[in-house]
Design a protein around this motif. Structure first.
Motif, mmCIF file in Angstrom:
data_model
loop_
_atom_site.group_PDB
_atom_site.id
_atom_site.type_symbol
_atom_site.label_atom_id
_atom_site.label_comp_id
_atom_site.label_asym_id
_atom_site.label_seq_id
_atom_site.Cartn_x
_atom_site.Cartn_y
_atom_site.Cartn_z
ATOM 1 N N ASP A 110 -58.549 -69.083 -57.606
ATOM 2 C CA ASP A 110 -57.900 -70.341 -57.974
ATOM 3 C C ASP A 110 -56.591 -70.546 -57.226
ATOM 4 O O ASP A 110 -56.226 -71.674 -56.899
ATOM 5 C CB ASP A 110 -57.581 -70.362 -59.477
ATOM 6 C CG ASP A 110 -58.807 -70.155 -60.348
ATOM 7 O OD1 ASP A 110 -59.883 -70.667 -59.974
ATOM 8 O OD2 ASP A 110 -58.683 -69.478 -61.395
ATOM 9 N N LEU A 111 -55.881 -69.456 -57.003
ATOM 10 C CA LEU A 111 -54.528 -69.547 -56.452
ATOM 11 C C LEU A 111 -54.278 -68.396 -55.485
ATOM 12 O O LEU A 111 -54.626 -67.250 -55.772
ATOM 13 C CB LEU A 111 -53.494 -69.478 -57.591
ATOM 14 C CG LEU A 111 -52.020 -69.438 -57.202
ATOM 15 C CD1 LEU A 111 -51.599 -70.751 -56.550
ATOM 16 C CD2 LEU A 111 -51.151 -69.132 -58.422
ATOM 17 N N ILE A 112 -53.654 -68.700 -54.348
ATOM 18 C CA ILE A 112 -53.225 -67.686 -53.391
ATOM 19 C C ILE A 112 -51.708 -67.761 -53.296
ATOM 20 O O ILE A 112 -51.143 -68.839 -53.064
ATOM 21 C CB ILE A 112 -53.832 -67.912 -51.988
ATOM 22 C CG1 ILE A 112 -55.350 -68.110 -52.063
ATOM 23 C CG2 ILE A 112 -53.479 -66.742 -51.071
ATOM 24 C CD1 ILE A 112 -56.116 -66.952 -52.635
ATOM 25 N N ILE A 113 -51.038 -66.628 -53.506
ATOM 26 C CA ILE A 113 -49.582 -66.572 -53.349
ATOM 27 C C ILE A 113 -49.298 -65.805 -52.066
ATOM 28 O O ILE A 113 -49.624 -64.631 -51.929
ATOM 29 C CB ILE A 113 -48.907 -65.919 -54.563
ATOM 30 C CG1 ILE A 113 -49.278 -66.688 -55.839
ATOM 31 C CG2 ILE A 113 -47.387 -65.906 -54.371
ATOM 32 C CD1 ILE A 113 -48.622 -66.178 -57.100
ATOM 33 N N VAL A 114 -48.707 -66.520 -51.120
ATOM 34 C CA VAL A 114 -48.532 -66.021 -49.753
ATOM 35 C C VAL A 114 -47.106 -65.504 -49.575
ATOM 36 O O VAL A 114 -46.147 -66.116 -50.061
ATOM 37 C CB VAL A 114 -48.813 -67.141 -48.730
ATOM 38 C CG1 VAL A 114 -48.756 -66.598 -47.302
ATOM 39 C CG2 VAL A 114 -50.159 -67.803 -48.999
ATOM 40 N N GLU A 115 -46.969 -64.404 -48.871
ATOM 41 C CA GLU A 115 -45.656 -63.842 -48.545
ATOM 42 C C GLU A 115 -45.393 -63.977 -47.058
ATOM 43 O O GLU A 115 -46.217 -63.589 -46.223
ATOM 44 C CB GLU A 115 -45.589 -62.364 -48.950
ATOM 45 C CG GLU A 115 -44.250 -61.719 -48.620
ATOM 46 C CD GLU A 115 -44.229 -60.220 -48.852
ATOM 47 O OE1 GLU A 115 -43.303 -59.556 -48.331
ATOM 48 O OE2 GLU A 115 -45.123 -59.703 -49.548
ATOM 49 N N GLY A 116 -44.231 -64.506 -46.719
ATOM 50 C CA GLY A 116 -43.834 -64.575 -45.319
ATOM 51 C C GLY A 116 -43.311 -63.235 -44.834
ATOM 52 O O GLY A 116 -43.291 -62.242 -45.560
ATOM 53 N N ALA A 117 -42.874 -63.210 -43.577
ATOM 54 C CA ALA A 117 -42.336 -61.985 -42.978
ATOM 55 C C ALA A 117 -41.075 -62.326 -42.202
ATOM 56 O O ALA A 117 -41.050 -63.306 -41.449
ATOM 57 C CB ALA A 117 -43.367 -61.340 -42.061
ATOM 58 N N GLY A 118 -40.019 -61.544 -42.395
ATOM 59 C CA GLY A 118 -38.777 -61.862 -41.704
ATOM 60 C C GLY A 118 -38.217 -63.171 -42.228
ATOM 61 O O GLY A 118 -38.061 -63.352 -43.432
ATOM 62 N N SER A 119 -37.973 -64.121 -41.319
ATOM 63 C CA SER A 119 -37.329 -65.368 -41.725
ATOM 64 C C SER A 119 -37.737 -66.525 -40.823
ATOM 65 O O SER A 119 -37.871 -66.353 -39.612
ATOM 66 C CB SER A 119 -35.807 -65.205 -41.663
ATOM 67 O OG SER A 119 -35.161 -66.459 -41.812
ATOM 68 N N PRO A 120 -37.894 -67.732 -41.393
ATOM 69 C CA PRO A 120 -38.148 -68.910 -40.554
ATOM 70 C C PRO A 120 -36.926 -69.301 -39.728
ATOM 71 O O PRO A 120 -37.032 -70.152 -38.843
ATOM 72 C CB PRO A 120 -38.505 -69.993 -41.579
ATOM 73 C CG PRO A 120 -37.824 -69.579 -42.841
ATOM 74 C CD PRO A 120 -37.873 -68.070 -42.827
ATOM 75 N N ALA A 121 -35.768 -68.689 -40.020
ATOM 76 C CA ALA A 121 -34.577 -68.945 -39.210
ATOM 77 C C ALA A 121 -34.698 -68.333 -37.813
ATOM 78 O O ALA A 121 -33.909 -68.674 -36.920
ATOM 79 C CB ALA A 121 -33.336 -68.400 -39.909
ATOM 80 N N GLU A 122 -35.655 -67.453 -37.612
ATOM 81 C CA GLU A 122 -35.882 -66.857 -36.287
ATOM 82 C C GLU A 122 -36.652 -67.869 -35.433
ATOM 83 O O GLU A 122 -37.816 -67.675 -35.079
ATOM 84 C CB GLU A 122 -36.651 -65.540 -36.441
ATOM 85 C CG GLU A 122 -35.857 -64.489 -37.216
ATOM 86 C CD GLU A 122 -36.719 -63.354 -37.747
ATOM 87 O OE1 GLU A 122 -37.940 -63.537 -37.886
ATOM 88 O OE2 GLU A 122 -36.159 -62.290 -38.048
ATOM 89 N N VAL A 123 -35.983 -68.976 -35.130
ATOM 90 C CA VAL A 123 -36.655 -70.105 -34.463
ATOM 91 C C VAL A 123 -37.065 -69.762 -33.039
ATOM 92 O O VAL A 123 -37.921 -70.434 -32.452
ATOM 93 C CB VAL A 123 -35.760 -71.358 -34.488
ATOM 94 C CG1 VAL A 123 -35.624 -71.878 -35.919
ATOM 95 C CG2 VAL A 123 -34.381 -71.069 -33.903
ATOM 96 N N ASN A 124 -36.476 -68.704 -32.483
ATOM 97 C CA ASN A 124 -36.915 -68.250 -31.161
ATOM 98 C C ASN A 124 -38.337 -67.726 -31.185
ATOM 99 O O ASN A 124 -38.984 -67.613 -30.132
ATOM 100 C CB ASN A 124 -35.977 -67.164 -30.646
ATOM 101 C CG ASN A 124 -35.841 -65.994 -31.600
ATOM 102 O OD1 ASN A 124 -35.529 -66.203 -32.774
ATOM 103 N ND2 ASN A 124 -36.070 -64.783 -31.123
ATOM 104 N N LEU A 125 -38.848 -67.394 -32.390
ATOM 105 C CA LEU A 125 -40.209 -66.889 -32.534
ATOM 106 C C LEU A 125 -41.161 -67.953 -33.088
ATOM 107 O O LEU A 125 -42.318 -67.652 -33.364
ATOM 108 C CB LEU A 125 -40.216 -65.672 -33.480
ATOM 109 C CG LEU A 125 -39.318 -64.492 -33.089
ATOM 110 C CD1 LEU A 125 -39.377 -63.413 -34.160
ATOM 111 C CD2 LEU A 125 -39.716 -63.935 -31.736
ATOM 112 N N ARG A 126 -40.674 -69.194 -33.222
ATOM 113 C CA ARG A 126 -41.491 -70.232 -33.862
ATOM 114 C C ARG A 126 -42.740 -70.567 -33.062
ATOM 115 O O ARG A 126 -43.815 -70.782 -33.638
ATOM 116 C CB ARG A 126 -40.642 -71.490 -34.082
ATOM 117 C CG ARG A 126 -41.397 -72.685 -34.659
ATOM 118 C CD ARG A 126 -41.958 -72.332 -36.028
ATOM 119 N NE ARG A 126 -42.591 -73.481 -36.669
ATOM 120 C CZ ARG A 126 -43.866 -73.833 -36.505
ATOM 121 N NH1 ARG A 126 -44.644 -73.100 -35.702
ATOM 122 N NH2 ARG A 126 -44.370 -74.877 -37.121
#
Length: 481
Positions: free
Chosen positions: A127-143
């Motif tokens: 019913d539901l997926i809870i996703v975990e990110g890694a590091g930070s979206p502030a690392e825009v050089n890796l976007r």
């Protein structure tokens, strides 16, 4: 229709894994079929899965919070660092290659397909997926080509909640600054924020909380105080292996290797009142009052052998042994205790052969095949059965194998020295078994009193209660889509 929500962070170790575990347990208690998902994880702390692969240990804990067996789809890309500039790349539970950090970016476009494939399979079952990110979206050089944070969220159309860690300071700048550097389209995907690890009176942060809401135009989902029982849950980072400060008890010293792997083997021992556990950091000598020294698993056996010698721990180990102390090597630590470690094909680094510590009469040959299996074993000395798992490369053989540490499917496993004070085994997870841990500690005259797995379940329930008290969990789950 299945829904999903993603917890990202302003940086590493802001508490994302713990939040996801608690939210998973809270959702399960609401009667939802819920599963965890982390597109990409970087960790040498891995768990063997029910489908014969490996995933990050944090996702295995999150699966437990959901009442599920760990599955490779929960963490389709796992990076296991072998050197400062390179890591083994595990895709859907199996080793794909070893890549330098500079080359990994070229792999990511093809990995996104595997990530989305695993995600879609989970969505079809829950019913539901809870996703975990890694590091930070502030690392825009890796976007560009990102598969861990906003790149995945965009590709899978998943809303995001951003988590900041107030304990490390500067949480207002963490969250507002992250928004400031993000692409406007990514900013729109964020539906709110959480403040994590607060110590003291949360009301003292009311003005700061309001300022973040005003500047970001994101909704705040609450302030989560520091969770005092976090140490009772399996650690994702070696620095998170904690035990109450004890002046007395069986003194167990674990060497914190530079590429230490599966160090959560130590968690059950840390929780026993009769044990004093020291996680020994680099630069410190092995204490003279140590009763047992554990050399844990390693992602780079020869590399960590050199590290042990750099610290002078090889000399300390010899002195510890002469004083009558005991030594246990687990997996890579077992390999180090032998006479030699030979890696002719350069599987873990540059090809070569190094002398081991010489405390066990075994020699190890590194091979390309990897053992990934759960096992039922019997401890040779006590006759106690226990459940464990293997996750290693290499084969070890020699005279001390005539005295096995355990028996697995009728075959000898591990080795013990002639004097009985140096032991080695490839088996991880043995101390989670209450009966084995009790038998092992009894050999040192210590009574085991804890029920480890039951304690982990209780801690997960307490974590869910903690989040329900301090966060707007209902709205967090409702933000999924």
């Amino acid at each position: 229709m299945s829904r999903a929500i993603m917890i990202q962070g302003t940086g590493s170790n802001v508490g994302k894994s713990m939040l996801v575990a608690g939210l998973c347990r809270a959702a399960r208690r609401r009667g939802l079929s819920v599963a965890p998902f982390k597109p990409q994880n970087m960790s040498n702390n891995a768990a063997v899965t029910s489908d014969g692969g490996e995933i990050g240990r944090a996702q295995a804990l999150q699966a437990l919070a959901c009442g599920l067996a760990p599955h490779t789809d929960m963490n389709p890309v796992l990076l296991k660092p072998e050197t400062d500039v390179g890591a083994q790349v595990v895709v859907q539970g199996k080793r794909l290659t070893t890549a330098k950090a500079s080359d990994y970016a070229k792999l990511k476009p093809q990995l996104l397909g595997s990530v989305l494939e695993s995600f879609d399979r989970l969505k079809a079952k829950h019913d539901l997926i809870i996703v975990e990110g890694a590091g930070s979206p502030a690392e825009v050089n890796l976007r560009k080509g990102d598969i861990a944070n906003m790149g995945f969220a965009e590709a899978a159309a998943v809303p995001v909640i951003l988590t900041g860690d107030i304990d490390r300071g500067g949480v207002i700048a963490q969250i507002i600054g992250t928004q400031a550097v993000m692409d406007p389209a990514d900013v729109e995907r964020v539906c709110g924020f959480i403040i994590n690890k607060f110590r003291g009176d949360p009301r003292l942060f009311d003005d700061g909380y309001a300022l973040i809401e005003e500047r970001t135009r994101w909704r705040g989902f609450g302030v989560a105080p520091w969770f005092p029982e976090a140490w009772k849950l399996p650690a994702e980072d070696a620095l998170d292996v904690r035990a109450p400060d004890r002046a007395e008890g069986l003194h167990i010293v674990c060497l914190c290797l530079s590429r230490m792997a599966n160090f959560d083997d130590l968690d059950p021992l840390a929780q026993e009142p009769g044990v004093r556990l020291t996680m020994l950091q680099r630069g410190l000598p092995i204490p003279g009052d140590a009763d047992l020294v554990i050399i844990p698993g390693s992602k780079s056996t020869r590399g960590d052998l050199a590290f042990v010698r750099e610290q002078g721990w090889d000399i300390d180990l010899m002195a510890h042994h002469r004083r009558g102390g005991r030594i246990l090597g687990i997996c890579g630590g077992y390999q180090m205790l032998g006479d030699s470690v030979d890696d002719p094909h350069g599987i873990e680094g540059p090809p070569g052969k190094d002398p081991g510590l010489g405390l066990l009469r075994i020699d190890t040959l590194m091979t390309a095949d990897k053992s990934l299996t759960e096992v039922q074993a019997t401890h040779a000395a006590s006759g106690t059965g226990f459940h464990g798992y293997e996750i290693h490369i290499g084969r070890s053989d020699g005279l001390d194998r005539a005295r096995p540490f355990a028996i697995v499917e009728g075959q000898p496993e591990g080795a013990i020295s002639a004097d009985g004070r140096v032991m080695g085994s490839y088996l991880h997870g043995m101390f989670r078994d209450d009966a084995f841990r009790a038998a092992w500690l009894a050999g040192f005259g210590v009574e085991a009193t804890q029920a480890y797995d039951a304690g982990v379940e209780d801690a997960l329930d307490a974590l869910a209660d903690h989040l329900e008290t301090h966060l707007d969990v209902a709205s967090i789950l409702a933000a999924s889509r």
